[in-house]
Design a protein around this motif. Structure first.
Motif, PDB file in Angstrom:
ATOM      1  N   TRP A  69       0.817  -1.219   0.000  1.00  0.00           N
ATOM      2  CA  TRP A  69       0.000   0.000   0.000  1.00  0.00           C
ATOM      3  C   TRP A  69       0.850   1.268   0.000  1.00  0.00           C
ATOM      4  CZ3 TRP A  69      -2.212  -4.505   1.426  1.00  0.00           C
ATOM      5  CH2 TRP A  69      -3.540  -4.717   1.065  1.00  0.00           C
ATOM      6  N   GLN A  70       2.147   1.131   0.177  1.00  0.00           N
ATOM      7  CA  GLN A  70       3.073   2.252   0.165  1.00  0.00           C
ATOM      8  C   GLN A  70       2.690   3.311   1.187  1.00  0.00           C
ATOM      9  OE1 GLN A  70       3.661   3.651  -3.874  1.00  0.00           O
ATOM     10  NE2 GLN A  70       3.953   1.567  -4.671  1.00  0.00           N
ATOM     11  N   LEU A  71       2.285   2.853   2.371  1.00  0.00           N
ATOM     12  CA  LEU A  71       1.949   3.744   3.474  1.00  0.00           C
ATOM     13  C   LEU A  71       2.868   3.419   4.650  1.00  0.00           C
ATOM     14  CD1 LEU A  71      -1.956   3.461   3.353  1.00  0.00           C
ATOM     15  CD2 LEU A  71      -0.580   5.415   2.610  1.00  0.00           C
ATOM     16  N   PRO A  72       3.302   4.421   5.395  1.00  0.00           N
ATOM     17  CA  PRO A  72       4.168   4.132   6.549  1.00  0.00           C
ATOM     18  C   PRO A  72       3.396   3.427   7.658  1.00  0.00           C
ATOM     19  CG  PRO A  72       3.554   6.454   6.511  1.00  0.00           C
ATOM     20  CD  PRO A  72       3.042   5.864   5.223  1.00  0.00           C
ATOM     21  N   VAL A  73       3.990   2.405   8.240  1.00  0.00           N
ATOM     22  CA  VAL A  73       3.361   1.635   9.308  1.00  0.00           C
ATOM     23  C   VAL A  73       4.271   1.651  10.524  1.00  0.00           C
ATOM     24  CG1 VAL A  73       2.578  -0.654  10.037  1.00  0.00           C
ATOM     25  CG2 VAL A  73       2.097   0.148   7.708  1.00  0.00           C
ATOM     26  N   GLU A  74       3.724   2.039  11.676  1.00  0.00           N
ATOM     27  CA  GLU A  74       4.497   2.042  12.913  1.00  0.00           C
ATOM     28  C   GLU A  74       4.345   0.742  13.697  1.00  0.00           C
ATOM     29  OE1 GLU A  74       3.304   5.512  15.079  1.00  0.00           O
ATOM     30  OE2 GLU A  74       4.816   6.763  14.077  1.00  0.00           O
ATOM     31  N   GLY A  75       3.202   0.057  13.531  1.00  0.00           N
ATOM     32  CA  GLY A  75       2.998  -1.179  14.255  1.00  0.00           C
ATOM     33  C   GLY A  75       1.623  -1.748  14.004  1.00  0.00           C
ATOM     34  N   THR A  76       1.442  -2.986  14.404  1.00  0.00           N
ATOM     35  CA  THR A  76       0.139  -3.653  14.262  1.00  0.00           C
ATOM     36  C   THR A  76      -0.170  -4.409  15.546  1.00  0.00           C
ATOM     37  OG1 THR A  76       0.969  -5.754  13.389  1.00  0.00           O
ATOM     38  CG2 THR A  76       0.579  -3.983  11.787  1.00  0.00           C
ATOM     39  N   GLU A  77      -1.456  -4.661  15.764  1.00  0.00           N
ATOM     40  CA  GLU A  77      -1.884  -5.525  16.864  1.00  0.00           C
ATOM     41  C   GLU A  77      -3.178  -6.205  16.465  1.00  0.00           C
ATOM     42  OE1 GLU A  77      -4.001  -3.084  20.202  1.00  0.00           O
ATOM     43  OE2 GLU A  77      -2.349  -1.859  19.446  1.00  0.00           O
ATOM     44  N   PRO A  78      -3.377  -7.453  16.860  1.00  0.00           N
ATOM     45  CA  PRO A  78      -4.567  -8.193  16.433  1.00  0.00           C
ATOM     46  C   PRO A  78      -5.822  -7.661  17.100  1.00  0.00           C
ATOM     47  CG  PRO A  78      -3.310  -9.480  17.992  1.00  0.00           C
ATOM     48  CD  PRO A  78      -2.483  -8.275  17.702  1.00  0.00           C
ATOM     49  N   LEU A  79      -6.929  -7.789  16.385  1.00  0.00           N
ATOM     50  CA  LEU A  79      -8.245  -7.419  16.892  1.00  0.00           C
ATOM     51  C   LEU A  79      -9.082  -8.682  17.042  1.00  0.00           C
ATOM     52  CD1 LEU A  79      -8.946  -4.307  14.629  1.00  0.00           C
ATOM     53  CD2 LEU A  79      -8.241  -4.287  17.029  1.00  0.00           C
ATOM     54  N   THR A  80      -9.966  -8.688  18.003  1.00  0.00           N
ATOM     55  CA  THR A  80     -10.835  -9.841  18.201  1.00  0.00           C
ATOM     56  C   THR A  80     -12.048  -9.742  17.307  1.00  0.00           C
ATOM     57  OG1 THR A  80     -11.983  -8.731  20.013  1.00  0.00           O
ATOM     58  CG2 THR A  80     -10.100 -10.120  20.578  1.00  0.00           C
ATOM     59  N   GLY A  81     -12.764 -10.858  17.191  1.00  0.00           N
ATOM     60  CA  GLY A  81     -13.997 -10.883  16.414  1.00  0.00           C
ATOM     61  C   GLY A  81     -13.723 -11.302  14.980  1.00  0.00           C
ATOM     62  N   GLY A  82     -14.808 -11.539  14.241  1.00  0.00           N
ATOM     63  CA  GLY A  82     -14.684 -11.939  12.848  1.00  0.00           C
ATOM     64  C   GLY A  82     -14.907 -13.418  12.668  1.00  0.00           C
ATOM     65  N   LEU A  83     -15.950 -13.776  11.940  1.00  0.00           N
ATOM     66  CA  LEU A  83     -16.275 -15.184  11.754  1.00  0.00           C
ATOM     67  C   LEU A  83     -15.417 -15.816  10.675  1.00  0.00           C
ATOM     68  CD1 LEU A  83     -18.161 -17.534  12.475  1.00  0.00           C
ATOM     69  CD2 LEU A  83     -19.721 -16.712  10.703  1.00  0.00           C
ATOM     70  N   ASN A  84     -15.164 -15.093   9.576  1.00  0.00           N
ATOM     71  CA  ASN A  84     -14.475 -15.671   8.429  1.00  0.00           C
ATOM     72  C   ASN A  84     -13.194 -14.933   8.079  1.00  0.00           C
ATOM     73  OD1 ASN A  84     -16.568 -17.612   7.881  1.00  0.00           O
ATOM     74  ND2 ASN A  84     -17.801 -15.907   7.172  1.00  0.00           N
ATOM     75  N   SER A  85     -12.672 -14.110   8.978  1.00  0.00           N
ATOM     76  CA  SER A  85     -11.492 -13.323   8.669  1.00  0.00           C
ATOM     77  C   SER A  85     -10.701 -13.056   9.944  1.00  0.00           C
ATOM     78  CB  SER A  85     -11.889 -11.999   8.006  1.00  0.00           C
ATOM     79  OG  SER A  85     -12.708 -11.233   8.882  1.00  0.00           O
ATOM     80  N   THR A  86      -9.476 -12.594   9.745  1.00  0.00           N
ATOM     81  CA  THR A  86      -8.621 -12.185  10.847  1.00  0.00           C
ATOM     82  C   THR A  86      -8.266 -10.721  10.638  1.00  0.00           C
ATOM     83  OG1 THR A  86      -7.712 -14.408  10.986  1.00  0.00           O
ATOM     84  CG2 THR A  86      -6.474 -12.682  12.076  1.00  0.00           C
TER      85      THR A  86
END
Length: 311
Positions: free
Chosen positions: A27-44
């Motif tokens: 996506w050519q966007l700067p990313v500082e960090g990620t963290e998982p989110l809860t929920g979602g039946l068919n996706s993460t």
């Protein structure tokens, strides 16, 4: 969902954190960090943090669900253009709405701020109902965003009932409910429905209720509008009077919903039939996304769905 640095792939194997960051680089966007989110039946999903406090949501869907996922992205984009905060996709530089990966299909979505409705708050539930009614009104003509098989009377469901391994008694019950719902169609209004309107998909704004949103459109379908109401009935079944408050809010946007409610019990059973089809598919593929990671959870989910179809 499966820890701070990994999540399920299409068949439940972990996606490493460095692999996620590498995929997001497209996506050519700067990313500082990620963290998982809860929920979602068919996706993460992950929360993606960018400089300046900017946030996005990364969502990884199973490759087997790619067509439905793409339809949901198009619907979310349309919702955003029409003023509903729906978690619209951020396009890749080449214009695509998602990237195909060995682990599945990845999209980067706009982050929608707000709080999740409290199931015990009549005020929150009325706002939830109003958001759902508004979404149905704004997306009434969005059927062209969906592949033909996801349009009512749901060729996808007939195909799954033919092809997906499942116990014969479950298959018979789901087929009967689907037939009954199709027979009721002339009495009901059709439109684009969210398909999985869980409480954690709604976002209530701290400001104006006009800024309330509904995210998570990867289960989107064309169907009788009553289907989403039935989904809410199933998802709030353990909270007394919750549905009444949701309907109070929905009626402020669309009073005509009361004419559909004679068929609510049938569409509650249809919701359980859809759950049975999806869970049977996960069992057949060995997919564990959206559950705790135990095959027994899928088996228990199938048993619950059968009980629901039986009323």
């Amino acid at each position: 969902m499966e820890g701070m640095t990994s999540a399920s792939s299409a068949l439940g194997s972990p996606m490493r954190h460095d692999r996620l960051l590498s995929a997001l680089a497209a996506w050519q966007l700067p990313v500082e960090g990620t963290e998982p989110l809860t929920g979602g039946l068919n996706s993460t999903t992950w929360l993606v943090r960018a400089p300046g406090g900017v946030r996005y949501v990364a969502k990884l869907a199973d490759t087997a669900d790619a067509a439905a996922f793409a339809g949901g992205l198009r619907v979310a984009a349309r919702a955003g253009r029409r003023g509903l905060a729906g978690g619209a996709p951020v396009a890749l530089p080449d214009g695509r709405l998602a990237a195909e990966l060995p682990e599945g299909v990845l999209a980067l979505l706009e982050y929608v701020p707000g709080t999740v409705p409290d199931a015990g708050s009549p005020h929150d539930l009325r706002r939830l109902g109003a958001v759902l009614g508004r979404a149905h009104r704004l997306l009434a003509d969005a059927v062209d965003d969906l592949p033909e098989r996801l349009r009512w009377p749901w060729p996808w469901a007939s195909a799954r009932l033919r092809e997906v391994p499942m116990p014969p008694h479950v298959r018979r019950a789901a087929a009967q409910v689907l037939d009954e719902a199709r027979e009721a169609t002339p009495l009901l209004r059709l439109g684009v429905v969210h398909g999985d309107p869980r409480l954690d998909g709604f976002r209530l704004s701290g400001g104006s209720s006009a800024l309330d949103g509904l995210v998570g459109w990867d289960a989107v379908l064309h169907a009788p509008l009553l289907y989403d109401v039935a989904c809410v009935a199933v998802l709030t079944r353990d909270t007394p009077r919750a549905l009444r408050h949701v309907l109070d809010g929905y009626r402020t946007v669309d009073p005509a919903i009361v004419r559909d409610l004679d068929h609510l019990d049938l569409f509650v059973r249809l919701r359980w039939a859809v759950t049975a089809i999806h869970v049977a598919g996960r069992i057949a593929r060995g997919a564990l996304r959206g559950v705790s990671g135990s095959p027994e959870d899928n088996e228990a989910g199938l048993a619950r769905a059968y009980a629901g179809m039986r009323g």
